[in-house]
Motif scaffolding. Structure first.
Motif, PDB file in Angstrom:
ATOM      1  N   TYR A  45       0.914  -1.769  -0.042  1.00  0.00           N
ATOM      2  CA  TYR A  45       0.414   0.088   0.110  1.00  0.00           C
ATOM      3  C   TYR A  45       0.382   1.484   0.693  1.00  0.00           C
ATOM      4  O   TYR A  45       0.869   2.813  -0.966  1.00  0.00           O
ATOM      5  CB  TYR A  45      -0.666  -0.180   1.322  1.00  0.00           C
ATOM      6  CG  TYR A  45      -2.141   1.563   1.302  1.00  0.00           C
ATOM      7  CD1 TYR A  45      -2.694   1.863   0.308  1.00  0.00           C
ATOM      8  CD2 TYR A  45      -1.576   1.958   1.910  1.00  0.00           C
ATOM      9  CE1 TYR A  45      -3.365   2.347   0.838  1.00  0.00           C
ATOM     10  CE2 TYR A  45      -2.403   3.644   2.236  1.00  0.00           C
ATOM     11  CZ  TYR A  45      -3.063   3.694   1.357  1.00  0.00           C
ATOM     12  OH  TYR A  45      -4.105   4.861   0.935  1.00  0.00           O
ATOM     13  N   LEU A  46       1.957   1.417   0.383  1.00  0.00           N
ATOM     14  CA  LEU A  46       2.628   2.513   0.807  1.00  0.00           C
ATOM     15  C   LEU A  46       3.851   3.101  -0.027  1.00  0.00           C
ATOM     16  O   LEU A  46       3.931   3.812  -0.579  1.00  0.00           O
ATOM     17  CB  LEU A  46       3.484   2.638   1.798  1.00  0.00           C
ATOM     18  CG  LEU A  46       3.444   2.109   3.590  1.00  0.00           C
ATOM     19  CD1 LEU A  46       4.165   2.349   4.385  1.00  0.00           C
ATOM     20  CD2 LEU A  46       2.447   3.802   3.772  1.00  0.00           C
ATOM     21  N   LYS A  47       3.595   1.650  -1.131  1.00  0.00           N
ATOM     22  CA  LYS A  47       4.849   1.753  -2.186  1.00  0.00           C
ATOM     23  C   LYS A  47       3.881   2.356  -3.566  1.00  0.00           C
ATOM     24  O   LYS A  47       4.255   3.132  -4.487  1.00  0.00           O
ATOM     25  CB  LYS A  47       5.234   0.614  -2.726  1.00  0.00           C
ATOM     26  CG  LYS A  47       6.066   0.155  -4.310  1.00  0.00           C
ATOM     27  CD  LYS A  47       6.220  -1.401  -4.466  1.00  0.00           C
ATOM     28  CE  LYS A  47       7.170  -1.102  -5.321  1.00  0.00           C
ATOM     29  NZ  LYS A  47       8.061  -2.511  -5.787  1.00  0.00           N
ATOM     30  N   ALA A  48       2.321   1.717  -3.137  1.00  0.00           N
ATOM     31  CA  ALA A  48       1.732   1.545  -4.540  1.00  0.00           C
ATOM     32  C   ALA A  48       0.936   3.568  -4.776  1.00  0.00           C
ATOM     33  O   ALA A  48       0.546   3.973  -5.487  1.00  0.00           O
ATOM     34  CB  ALA A  48       0.081   0.577  -4.911  1.00  0.00           C
ATOM     35  N   GLU A  49       0.658   4.051  -2.691  1.00  0.00           N
ATOM     36  CA  GLU A  49      -0.230   4.547  -3.085  1.00  0.00           C
ATOM     37  C   GLU A  49      -0.434   5.834  -2.438  1.00  0.00           C
ATOM     38  O   GLU A  49      -0.877   6.795  -2.254  1.00  0.00           O
ATOM     39  CB  GLU A  49      -1.563   4.175  -1.783  1.00  0.00           C
ATOM     40  CG  GLU A  49      -2.081   2.747  -3.065  1.00  0.00           C
ATOM     41  CD  GLU A  49      -3.017   2.672  -4.592  1.00  0.00           C
ATOM     42  OE1 GLU A  49      -3.125   4.776  -4.058  1.00  0.00           O
ATOM     43  OE2 GLU A  49      -3.420   2.341  -5.039  1.00  0.00           O
ATOM     44  N   THR A  50       1.237   6.365  -1.709  1.00  0.00           N
ATOM     45  CA  THR A  50       1.838   7.218  -1.197  1.00  0.00           C
ATOM     46  C   THR A  50       2.699   7.883  -1.146  1.00  0.00           C
ATOM     47  O   THR A  50       3.886   7.245  -2.048  1.00  0.00           O
ATOM     48  CB  THR A  50       1.919   6.724   0.690  1.00  0.00           C
ATOM     49  OG1 THR A  50       2.942   5.810   0.612  1.00  0.00           O
ATOM     50  CG2 THR A  50       0.765   5.746   0.835  1.00  0.00           C
ATOM     51  N   ALA A  51       3.640   9.154  -0.584  1.00  0.00           N
ATOM     52  CA  ALA A  51       4.653   9.478  -0.554  1.00  0.00           C
ATOM     53  C   ALA A  51       5.952   8.476  -0.556  1.00  0.00           C
ATOM     54  O   ALA A  51       7.281   9.059  -1.064  1.00  0.00           O
ATOM     55  CB  ALA A  51       5.136  11.183  -0.385  1.00  0.00           C
ATOM     56  N   PHE A  52       6.092   7.510  -0.500  1.00  0.00           N
ATOM     57  CA  PHE A  52       7.037   6.932   0.324  1.00  0.00           C
ATOM     58  C   PHE A  52       6.905   5.763  -0.713  1.00  0.00           C
ATOM     59  O   PHE A  52       8.400   4.819  -0.832  1.00  0.00           O
ATOM     60  CB  PHE A  52       6.164   5.689   1.498  1.00  0.00           C
ATOM     61  CG  PHE A  52       6.461   6.679   2.898  1.00  0.00           C
ATOM     62  CD1 PHE A  52       7.421   6.732   3.449  1.00  0.00           C
ATOM     63  CD2 PHE A  52       5.546   7.113   3.228  1.00  0.00           C
ATOM     64  CE1 PHE A  52       7.355   7.720   4.377  1.00  0.00           C
ATOM     65  CE2 PHE A  52       5.212   7.370   4.807  1.00  0.00           C
ATOM     66  CZ  PHE A  52       6.041   7.743   5.246  1.00  0.00           C
ATOM     67  N   ARG A  53       6.636   5.943  -2.156  1.00  0.00           N
ATOM     68  CA  ARG A  53       6.989   5.171  -3.189  1.00  0.00           C
ATOM     69  C   ARG A  53       8.087   5.228  -3.588  1.00  0.00           C
ATOM     70  O   ARG A  53       8.759   4.488  -4.135  1.00  0.00           O
ATOM     71  CB  ARG A  53       5.733   5.845  -4.267  1.00  0.00           C
ATOM     72  CG  ARG A  53       5.852   6.929  -4.725  1.00  0.00           C
ATOM     73  CD  ARG A  53       5.045   7.497  -6.315  1.00  0.00           C
ATOM     74  NE  ARG A  53       3.413   7.150  -5.465  1.00  0.00           N
ATOM     75  CZ  ARG A  53       2.748   7.841  -4.871  1.00  0.00           C
ATOM     76  NH1 ARG A  53       3.234   9.080  -4.575  1.00  0.00           N
ATOM     77  NH2 ARG A  53       1.661   7.286  -4.305  1.00  0.00           N
ATOM     78  N   SER A  54       9.027   6.413  -3.346  1.00  0.00           N
ATOM     79  CA  SER A  54      10.284   6.568  -4.051  1.00  0.00           C
ATOM     80  C   SER A  54      11.396   5.289  -3.223  1.00  0.00           C
ATOM     81  O   SER A  54      12.301   5.117  -3.761  1.00  0.00           O
ATOM     82  CB  SER A  54      10.950   8.132  -3.446  1.00  0.00           C
ATOM     83  OG  SER A  54      10.299   8.463  -2.691  1.00  0.00           O
ATOM     84  N   SER A  55      10.978   5.668  -1.417  1.00  0.00           N
ATOM     85  CA  SER A  55      12.011   5.059  -0.998  1.00  0.00           C
ATOM     86  C   SER A  55      11.609   3.572  -0.934  1.00  0.00           C
ATOM     87  O   SER A  55      12.429   2.912  -0.510  1.00  0.00           O
ATOM     88  CB  SER A  55      10.952   5.507   0.618  1.00  0.00           C
ATOM     89  OG  SER A  55      11.505   7.148   0.689  1.00  0.00           O
ATOM     90  N   LEU A  56      10.454   3.326  -0.975  1.00  0.00           N
ATOM     91  CA  LEU A  56      10.205   1.827  -1.634  1.00  0.00           C
ATOM     92  C   LEU A  56      10.607   1.512  -2.440  1.00  0.00           C
ATOM     93  O   LEU A  56       9.950  -0.086  -2.975  1.00  0.00           O
ATOM     94  CB  LEU A  56       8.674   1.340  -0.943  1.00  0.00           C
ATOM     95  CG  LEU A  56       8.971   2.333   0.346  1.00  0.00           C
ATOM     96  CD1 LEU A  56       7.086   1.516   1.082  1.00  0.00           C
ATOM     97  CD2 LEU A  56       9.698   1.032   1.472  1.00  0.00           C
TER      98      LEU A  56
END
Length: 300
Positions: free
Chosen positions: A41-52
């Motif tokens: 979810y964090l990777k696909a839907e949030t700003a954490f996508r760059s870190s993940l």
């Protein structure tokens, strides 16, 4: 800080704040049943996508996911200081010092661990060019003497040398942590006095010293609850900074026999915030909420 630099940094900070998780994101995360689902979810839907980016959600371990998420804070910091006043460059080092101290404490906490895979995953390699010691050498440290060698040409060497264990004695982790944090606090106040004046000086001092005050209360709580320290032992370790809570009251908290009294008394202090003790797993969570509340006011 120059007006243009201040405006640019404030604009960037507000933009970064806008990318934080929203209430709907937390609601969605609560519906997830596994670490892997949370990572996806964090990777696909949030700003954490760059870190993940590049992780394999189906196999990621909880500790590694936490590291990547926390790392985002430091990456944002390094991005943010690019918009700051060049005259304040020395002041911005506070973020790097935070990273350095965190890594030193991770090493001290894991000196006897032979498997360093988790520690390796936590290395902030994105900041290594800005650090005062060779980051990768920490992975090869298995005793206090080796740690001191890595830190030989830094201020950290002078801080930790008096805390070197004698003979077969164990490392006093609490003393190391408090000594390093006190160095950080003293450094910050020196830099603030040097780089700011007028209203800016008062504002920045209030932000950092409020943080110190809350961290000291956290240490008092931890020493009482988990280490069963006596009031005298606590006073030997900590000389509390007071900003918004009278020193007399803090000293009364130290003398109190119950760590939970600190949490209850915080409800009626300057940092007033409602919480239920049974819903609070760690005092650090409460302090994070208090600091978030204070910092959010400043962004308005």
């Amino acid at each position: 800080m120059s007006r243009s630099a201040s405006s640019a940094m404030a604009t960037k900070a507000i933009a970064m704040y806008g990318h934080h998780l929203k209430e709907a994101d937390y609601v969605e995360l609560l519906r997830k049943n596994t670490v892997q689902e949370i990572a996806a979810y964090l990777k696909a839907e949030t700003a954490f996508r760059s870190s993940l980016k590049g992780i394999t959600e189906s196999t990621i371990h909880r500790s590694f996911l936490e590291t990547l998420v926390r790392q985002e804070f430091y990456i944002d910091f390094i991005k943010l200081i690019r918009y700051g006043d060049p005259a304040k460059k020395e002041f911005y080092r506070f973020g790097i010092v935070c990273i350095e101290i965190k890594q030193i404490l991770i090493v001290i906490r894991n000196l006897t661990e032979q498997d360093r895979s988790v520690q390796l995953s936590q290395l902030p390699l994105f900041a290594k060019k800005l650090m005062d010691f060779e980051l990768e050498k920490l992975i090869k440290v298995f005793n206090f003497e080796e740690l001191l060698k890595v830190l030989k040409n830094t201020d950290y060497f002078k801080i930790l040398l008096p805390l070197k264990p004698v003979g077969d004695a164990e490392v006093d982790y609490v003393a190391c942590e408090l000594s390093l944090k006190n160095y950080y606090f003293d450094l910050m106040n020196t830099l603030i006095d040097k780089k700011f004046s007028g209203k800016d000086l008062n504002l920045v001092k209030d932000v950092f010293n409020s943080r110190i005050e809350l961290e000291h209360l956290t240490y008092i709580y931890r020493l009482k609850k988990y280490f069963r320290f006596t009031p005298k032992q606590i006073k030997d370790y900590i000389n509390p900074v007071n900003v918004h809570i009278p020193r007399k009251r803090i000293m009364q908290w130290i003398e109190s026999g119950d760590a939970e009294d600190i949490l209850e008394l915080l409800k009626n202090s300057y940092y007033h915030i409602e919480f239920d003790l049974k819903d609070l797993s760690h005092i650090e969570n409460l302090v994070d909420r208090l600091q978030f509340k204070q910092n959010k006011k400043m962004l308005r």
